[in-house]
Scaffold this motif. Structure first.
Motif, PDB file in Angstrom:
ATOM      1  N   UNK A 157      44.307  36.385  61.675  1.00  0.00           N
ATOM      2  CA  UNK A 157      44.273  36.754  60.263  1.00  0.00           C
ATOM      3  C   UNK A 157      42.845  36.952  59.779  1.00  0.00           C
ATOM      4  N   UNK A 158      42.713  37.868  58.818  1.00  0.00           N
ATOM      5  CA  UNK A 158      41.407  38.145  58.226  1.00  0.00           C
ATOM      6  C   UNK A 158      41.486  38.026  56.714  1.00  0.00           C
ATOM      7  N   UNK A 159      40.435  37.406  56.138  1.00  0.00           N
ATOM      8  CA  UNK A 159      40.350  37.310  54.692  1.00  0.00           C
ATOM      9  C   UNK A 159      38.959  37.666  54.198  1.00  0.00           C
ATOM     10  N   UNK A 160      38.873  37.972  52.905  1.00  0.00           N
ATOM     11  CA  UNK A 160      37.608  38.294  52.238  1.00  0.00           C
ATOM     12  C   UNK A 160      37.237  37.180  51.271  1.00  0.00           C
ATOM     13  N   UNK A 161      35.951  36.926  51.139  1.00  0.00           N
ATOM     14  CA  UNK A 161      35.459  35.990  50.136  1.00  0.00           C
ATOM     15  C   UNK A 161      34.904  36.718  48.915  1.00  0.00           C
ATOM     16  N   UNK A 162      34.850  38.066  49.010  1.00  0.00           N
ATOM     17  CA  UNK A 162      34.453  38.922  47.891  1.00  0.00           C
ATOM     18  C   UNK A 162      35.461  40.056  47.790  1.00  0.00           C
ATOM     19  N   UNK A 163      35.313  40.865  46.778  1.00  0.00           N
ATOM     20  CA  UNK A 163      36.188  42.018  46.579  1.00  0.00           C
ATOM     21  C   UNK A 163      36.231  42.869  47.845  1.00  0.00           C
ATOM     22  N   UNK A 164      37.436  43.170  48.312  1.00  0.00           N
ATOM     23  CA  UNK A 164      37.593  43.955  49.535  1.00  0.00           C
ATOM     24  C   UNK A 164      37.401  45.446  49.312  1.00  0.00           C
ATOM     25  N   UNK A 165      37.441  45.856  48.062  1.00  0.00           N
ATOM     26  CA  UNK A 165      37.344  47.281  47.750  1.00  0.00           C
ATOM     27  C   UNK A 165      38.679  47.917  47.447  1.00  0.00           C
ATOM     28  N   UNK A 166      39.783  47.230  47.802  1.00  0.00           N
ATOM     29  CA  UNK A 166      41.120  47.746  47.499  1.00  0.00           C
ATOM     30  C   UNK A 166      41.906  46.650  46.769  1.00  0.00           C
ATOM     31  N   UNK A 167      42.626  46.995  45.718  1.00  0.00           N
ATOM     32  CA  UNK A 167      43.247  45.977  44.859  1.00  0.00           C
ATOM     33  C   UNK A 167      44.372  45.199  45.515  1.00  0.00           C
ATOM     34  N   UNK A 168      45.015  45.794  46.531  1.00  0.00           N
ATOM     35  CA  UNK A 168      46.158  45.114  47.152  1.00  0.00           C
ATOM     36  C   UNK A 168      45.738  44.058  48.170  1.00  0.00           C
ATOM     37  N   UNK A 169      44.423  43.848  48.343  1.00  0.00           N
ATOM     38  CA  UNK A 169      43.949  42.845  49.290  1.00  0.00           C
ATOM     39  C   UNK A 169      42.869  42.008  48.615  1.00  0.00           C
ATOM     40  N   UNK A 170      43.275  41.099  47.697  1.00  0.00           N
ATOM     41  CA  UNK A 170      42.303  40.316  46.917  1.00  0.00           C
ATOM     42  C   UNK A 170      41.628  39.233  47.758  1.00  0.00           C
ATOM     43  N   UNK A 171      40.490  38.737  47.286  1.00  0.00           N
ATOM     44  CA  UNK A 171      39.746  37.709  48.026  1.00  0.00           C
ATOM     45  C   UNK A 171      40.390  36.332  47.905  1.00  0.00           C
ATOM     46  N   UNK A 172      39.975  35.439  48.800  1.00  0.00           N
ATOM     47  CA  UNK A 172      40.480  34.066  48.832  1.00  0.00           C
ATOM     48  C   UNK A 172      39.335  33.108  48.504  1.00  0.00           C
TER      49      UNK A 172
END
Length: 477
Positions: A157-172
């Motif tokens: 699994x992959x997650x972002x700590x900042x805005x990913x650039x696309x709204x359907x994949x928010x940060x954690x």
């Protein structure tokens, strides 16, 4: 069972270059025997023993294991105008890549639950030129979807700590990270992070550079995502990993930092390894080959996140790679339509961030690596792009090596031939890359996947039909 044999005076096997002959089955797709010398002809008794019907000596070209690119955005379904399974995997095959692992974004829907995963698998049917594995996503609210996704076959699994650039994949946030690590502590699945974090510190660009900036100048974009973002993010991830291991009797999930770009973060990785933490990191072709000083005004095709940093940083990443602080090199192929790159406007701040390079990595590393002292060997490239990436995705039992019982995934590479990268001739969908016009040393002549040719320069490039398969076996390594 049709058996074929291929050999060369130059094969990369178990971290050494040696003469070898490999026998493989086109039925099982496996390597069935390896002789540690180049047999003289198809009439050799050892080949007769296996009823070998075809033997090819490719000397002086080099036989390498098929590359495993563990960081590719194929974007289908939903953003197939950016890339797609067919175009992306054909491009991969052109560079000797026999396995890619697809990121959970920027497809719509993203791979954050089993239903969305099944939608992606349906879209992939009949469109794979190489084998394709899949990563799932870490987003708020999907903790209970993680184990079902593991059982469905995602590699991690992959997650972002900042805005990913696309709204359907928010940060954690930190709380989610700790809970996800706990949820996956007994799983083989890997937990990965886009490691940039804006803590709002006084050292960030918002406070330390002039109010008036030219968004067409690369330095403006670089200042907006400083090294501190990566340092703070990786520090947080390491803290969460330590806490998870303490809470689970020393057990924790394997953690991976994607596209490490800042030399400031390398000491963190080095110390984590000394502390025995199960954490690895990758960097990318562009961070090893490009430098901020050479990115011209409005050259938005060089924008990516984290950003490409200066020449000193580039060389430090090579050092980190060679000392093991960084373990692998991937493309992070993150394409978009040319319109989203805003080439006419040349605005780094608003252009999409991503560099298209799947299939270019082997000649890029071979070329840039030749400028270092000592020069980079093909054994090192195989370690970073085949062996370590296969281990990262839990496929080290069948991919990444030339070994008996492994998939017959080969690259026939001419290390001395030259090529010039041009936008019109790349195989990915949108013909735009940061390497347009660059001369590279080394050409992939042929790519063989499970015993079948998927790319051949002398026969017009990619095979006529897709021969790849989805990798859905539950992860056990």
């Amino acid at each position: 069972m049709p058996i074929k044999a291929i050999g060369s005076q130059r094969c990369i096997i178990d971290s050494r270059e040696t003469a070898a002959t490999l026998l493989y089955s086109t039925d099982s797709g496996k390597i069935i025997e390896i002789y540690n010398e180049l047999v003289p002809s198809v009439d050799d008794p050892r080949l007769k023993l296996f009823d070998v019907e075809d033997f090819e000596d490719v000397t002086p070209k080099v036989i390498l294991p098929g590359l495993v690119d563990s960081h590719v955005h194929l974007n289908e379904p939903g953003r197939t105008d950016w890339e797609g399974f067919a175009t992306g995997t054909r491009a991969a095959s052109s560079g000797g890549v026999t396995t890619v692992v697809d990121m959970p974004l920027n497809a719509i829907p993203p791979t954050i639950n089993v239903a969305n995963f099944n939608t992606k698998l349906k879209a992939a049917e009949g469109q794979l030129w190489c084998d394709v594995g899949f990563w799932g996503g870490l987003v708020p609210g999907n903790l209970k979807d993680l184990i079902p996704l593991v059982k469905a076959g995602v590699r991690g699994f992959k997650g972002f700590l900042m805005d990913s650039g696309v709204p359907e994949f928010p940060p954690i946030d930190k709380c989610y990270i700790e809970n996800a690590m706990s949820e996956l502590s007994n799983s083989k699945a890997m937990v990965m992070f886009h490691a940039e974090l804006d803590t709002g510190s006084q050292e960030t660009s918002h406070d330390n550079h002039h109010q008036e900036t030219d968004s067409c100048q690369y330095d403006s974009f670089l200042a907006s995502r400083p090294d501190r973002f990566e340092f703070d993010a990786i520090s947080l991830i390491i803290d969460c990993l330590k806490k998870s291991m303490a809470a689970n009797s020393g057990k924790g999930p394997s953690v991976h930092i994607v596209h490490l770009a800042s030399m400031e973060a390398i000491p963190l990785m080095r110390q984590a390894h000394k502390d025995g933490l199960p954490i690895t990191a990758e960097t990318c072709f562009h961070y090893l080959s490009l430098a901020a000083e050479k990115i011209g005004k409005g050259a938005t095709f060089c924008k990516c996140c984290p950003p490409i940093r200066n020449e000193k940083n580039r060389l430090a990443l090579w050092e980190g790679l060679r000392d093991g602080s960084i373990t692998s090199v991937v493309s992070d192929h993150s394409p978009c339509t040319p319109e989203l790159k805003q080439l006419e406007k040349g605005d780094f701040m608003s252009a999409w961030g991503g560099i298209s390079s799947v299939g270019l990595g082997l000649p890029l590393l071979h070329t840039v690596g030749s400028t270092l002292n000592p020069s980079v060997s093909l054994m090192e490239i195989v370690k970073w792009c085949c062996e370590n990436t296969a281990e990262q995705v839990g496929l080290q039992h069948r991919k990444g090596h030339l070994r008996i019982g492994y998939d017959a995934d080969f690259v026939i590479f001419d290390p001395n031939a030259k090529q010039r990268v041009t936008n019109p001739t790349v195989y990915f969908k949108n013909k735009l890359t940061a390497y347009n016009g660059q001369e590279l040393i080394g050409i992939v002549q042929r790519t063989i996947l499970r015993g079948l040719t998927i790319f051949d320069v002398s026969h017009g490039g990619p095979s006529k039909s897709p021969l790849g398969k989805p990798i859905l076996e539950p992860r056990e390594h």
